[in-house]
Design an enzyme around this catalytic site. Structure first.
Site, short mmCIF file in Angstrom:
data_model
loop_
_atom_site.label_atom_id
_atom_site.label_comp_id
_atom_site.label_asym_id
_atom_site.label_seq_id
_atom_site.Cartn_x
_atom_site.Cartn_y
_atom_site.Cartn_z
N TYR A 80 -7.94 -2.06 16.49
CA TYR A 80 -6.58 -2.80 16.70
C TYR A 80 -6.52 -2.84 18.23
CZ TYR A 80 -4.79 -3.12 11.94
OH TYR A 80 -4.74 -3.57 10.42
N THR B 74 -9.83 -6.18 13.89
CA THR B 74 -8.94 -6.96 13.00
C THR B 74 -8.22 -7.82 13.42
OG1 THR B 74 -9.12 -4.87 11.65
CG2 THR B 74 -7.30 -6.17 10.95
N LYS C 40 -12.69 -9.18 11.70
CA LYS C 40 -12.12 -9.00 10.16
C LYS C 40 -10.52 -9.72 9.99
CE LYS C 40 -10.83 -5.46 6.98
NZ LYS C 40 -9.29 -5.20 7.09
N HIS D 196 -6.43 -9.14 4.36
CA HIS D 196 -5.92 -7.75 4.33
C HIS D 196 -5.51 -7.15 3.16
CE1 HIS D 196 -4.82 -5.44 8.16
NE2 HIS D 196 -4.55 -4.48 7.31
N ARG E 49 -1.42 -7.68 2.21
CA ARG E 49 -0.64 -7.07 2.95
C ARG E 49 -0.02 -7.86 4.12
NH1 ARG E 49 -1.31 -1.56 1.49
NH2 ARG E 49 -1.10 -0.60 3.79
N GLY F 188 -9.48 -6.73 -3.62
CA GLY F 188 -9.41 -6.99 -4.82
C GLY F 188 -10.54 -6.45 -5.99
N ARG G 123 -8.53 0.02 -1.43
CA ARG G 123 -7.40 1.17 -2.18
C ARG G 123 -8.21 1.84 -2.94
NH1 ARG G 123 -4.97 -3.78 -1.75
NH2 ARG G 123 -2.84 -4.02 -0.62
C1 FNR Z 1 -5.75 -1.51 4.96
N1 FNR Z 1 -6.26 -2.23 5.44
C2 FNR Z 1 -6.49 -2.05 6.85
N2 FNR Z 1 -7.51 -3.10 7.47
C3 FNR Z 1 -7.55 -2.75 8.80
O1 FNR Z 1 -8.36 -3.32 9.28
N3 FNR Z 1 -7.17 -1.46 9.45
C4 FNR Z 1 -6.26 -0.61 8.82
O2 FNR Z 1 -6.06 0.46 9.39
C5 FNR Z 1 -6.07 -0.87 7.45
N4 FNR Z 1 -5.37 -0.15 6.69
C6 FNR Z 1 -5.21 -0.39 5.54
C7 FNR Z 1 -4.33 0.53 4.86
C8 FNR Z 1 -4.01 0.64 3.49
C9 FNR Z 1 -3.30 1.32 2.73
C10 FNR Z 1 -4.63 -0.72 2.84
C11 FNR Z 1 -4.52 -0.87 1.31
C12 FNR Z 1 -5.36 -1.50 3.51
C13 FNR Z 1 -7.08 -3.45 4.92
C14 FNR Z 1 -8.32 -3.02 4.21
O3 FNR Z 1 -9.22 -2.81 5.24
C15 FNR Z 1 -8.94 -4.04 3.48
O4 FNR Z 1 -8.88 -5.55 3.94
C16 FNR Z 1 -7.99 -4.18 2.07
O5 FNR Z 1 -7.48 -2.91 1.67
C17 FNR Z 1 -9.16 -4.77 0.81
O6 FNR Z 1 -8.35 -4.92 -0.21
P1 FNR Z 1 -8.46 -3.84 -1.44
O7 FNR Z 1 -10.00 -3.47 -1.56
O8 FNR Z 1 -7.68 -2.71 -1.18
O9 FNR Z 1 -8.05 -4.77 -2.34
C1 LAC Z 2 -1.95 -1.69 7.06
C2 LAC Z 2 -2.45 -1.62 8.52
C3 LAC Z 2 -2.35 -0.26 9.07
O1 LAC Z 2 -2.55 -2.54 6.19
O2 LAC Z 2 -3.51 -2.37 8.62
O3 LAC Z 2 -1.02 -0.88 6.56
#
Ligand code: FNR
Ligand code: LAC
Length: 361
Positions: free
Chosen positions: A130, A156, A232, A256, A259, A289, A311
């Site tokens: 980040y 990201t 990403k 993401h 999110r 997913g 997740r």
């Molecule tokens: C994330 N994701 C995420 N991506 C990133 O680049 N840096 C981060 O710190 C985080 N933190 C993060 C926390 C949590 C709790 C979640 C669920 C996701 C996004 C992650 O890398 C990824 O793109 C998604 O989680 C993929 O989707 P699924 O597999 O969770 O459905």
């Molecule tokens: C998140 C951030 C930290 O999805 O990437 O919570």
């Protein structure tokens, strides 16, 4: 009896975790339409079984950024793993090592990048970056990741501001007091700011992350590191082309995990167009997913070199630390192996778009 699939892991984790932590992990932006679409889009894609093929010998091994992995399933970067288990990212790194695959460590980890690389015991760790407004801090993170032994950067780009995550706003999400963002300790950015009426993470991101970062700054990033950079958070062919023009070695098609911006398409629905545009010029990954081996096979068929899992790793971690994460990876591996065999594929290289019925790809 042990848990049979990733869905059961999620249900068990929901029972075990504090509600605030579960909501943070599980939640998405807005009405969580994209979060749901990421899952459901896979169900609409139909696999094409092939019969009377000799599938007695099979291999799932793959090569990502020149590194051999036991399967094309990598650990996505997710923040604050210490909320799921005391050993947090260290347990995940050990499990990734045991599973023979790559862990992508978040900037916002609760153990330091040096500790995580050590726990991975020689298996590849990629550092998810980040970008902070403080450019020197950003540069210091990059140098630290390289010095620690990370073999790639994952920049990201889909979070210049945080998506509106109502679960976290409602919960006034805060890091539990015993946890810190260890990579940011020296800089003094290891805790959320005071945010009595908001998600503490949202306040953190909106204060500290560099929302002026553009393709020009990607040139800069590539100029200060020898590590390959994956970008990403790409959701269209135009941005994929720009990422490559500005030095990326590959891209991760990602929203993401639903999110950030709600009502964007499911990643698997945009993957074919992006993979076609990128062609052989760079590596294309996808996340979002994925919770079945059949999902992984579909993603590979539609152009992904490998997939990232977010997740479900956290659910495994919450249930049984390193062993839980390893079991989640093993379940996916076994399901992918079965799906490949039943589609007549004996290697990852043999997977192509003929594995799915047309209509997509
Ligand atoms: C994330 N994701 C995420 N991506 C990133 O680049 N840096 C981060 O710190 C985080 N933190 C993060 C926390 C949590 C709790 C979640 C669920 C996701 C996004 C992650 O890398 C990824 O793109 C998604 O989680 C993929 O989707 P699924 O597999 O969770 O459905
Ligand atoms: C998140 C951030 C930290 O999805 O990437 O919570």
């Amino acid at each position: 009896m042990s848990l049979l699939n990733l869905h059961e892991y999620e249900i068990a984790a929901r029972e075990k975790l504090p509600a605030t932590a579960f909501d943070y992990y599980a939640g998405g932006a807005g009405d969580e339409i994209t979060l749901m679409d990421n899952h459901h889009a896979y169900d609409q894609i139909k696999l094409k079984p092939r019969v009377m093929v000799d599938v007695s010998k099979r291999s799932l091994s793959a090569v990502v950024l020149g590194q051999q992995v036991s399967m094309p399933i990598l650990v996505a970067p997710t923040a604050f793993q210490g909320m799921a288990h005391d050993e947090g990212e260290l347990a995940t790194a050990r499990a990734a090592h045991a599973a023979g695959t790559v862990m992508i460590a978040s900037t916002l980890s609760t153990f330091s990048i040096e500790e995580i690389v050590q726990a991975a015991a020689g298996s590849p760790v990629w550092f998810q970056l980040y970008t902070y407004k403080d450019r020197e801090l950003t540069k210091a993170l990059v140098n630290r990741a390289a010095a620690a032994g990370c073999s790639a950067l994952v920049l990201t780009v889909d979070a210049p501001v945080q998506g509106k995550r109502e679960r976290d706003i409602r919960n006034r999400f805060q890091l539990p007091p015993h946890l810190t963002m260890k990579n940011l300790l020296g800089a003094g950015f290891e805790k959320f700011p005071h945010a009595p009426d908001n998600s503490g993470l949202s306040a953190y991101i909106n204060t500290l992350f560099d929302s002026s970062f553009t393709w020009k700054e990607l040139d800069w990033l590539c100029s200060i590191t020898r590590l390959p950079v994956l970008v990403k958070g790409i959701m269209c062919a135009e941005d994929a082309a720009l990422a490559l023009q500005h030095g990326a070695s590959g891209i991760v098609v990602s929203n993401h995990g639903g999110r950030q911006l709600d009502t964007v398409p499911a990643t698997i629905d945009v993957l074919p167009e992006i993979a076609a545009a990128v062609g052989e010029k760079a590596e294309v990954y996808v996340d979002g997913g994925i919770h079945r081996g059949t999902d992984v096979l579909k993603a590979l068929a539609l152009g992904a070199k490998a997939v990232l899992i977010g997740r479900p790793i956290l659910w495994g971690l919450a249930i049984d630390g390193e062993n839980g994460v390893k079991h989640v990876m093993d379940l996916l591996r076994d399901e992918l192996d079965i799906a490949m065999a039943l589609c007549g594929c004996t290697s990852i290289e043999a997977v192509n778009k003929n594995v799915v019925f047309s209509g997509r790809g």
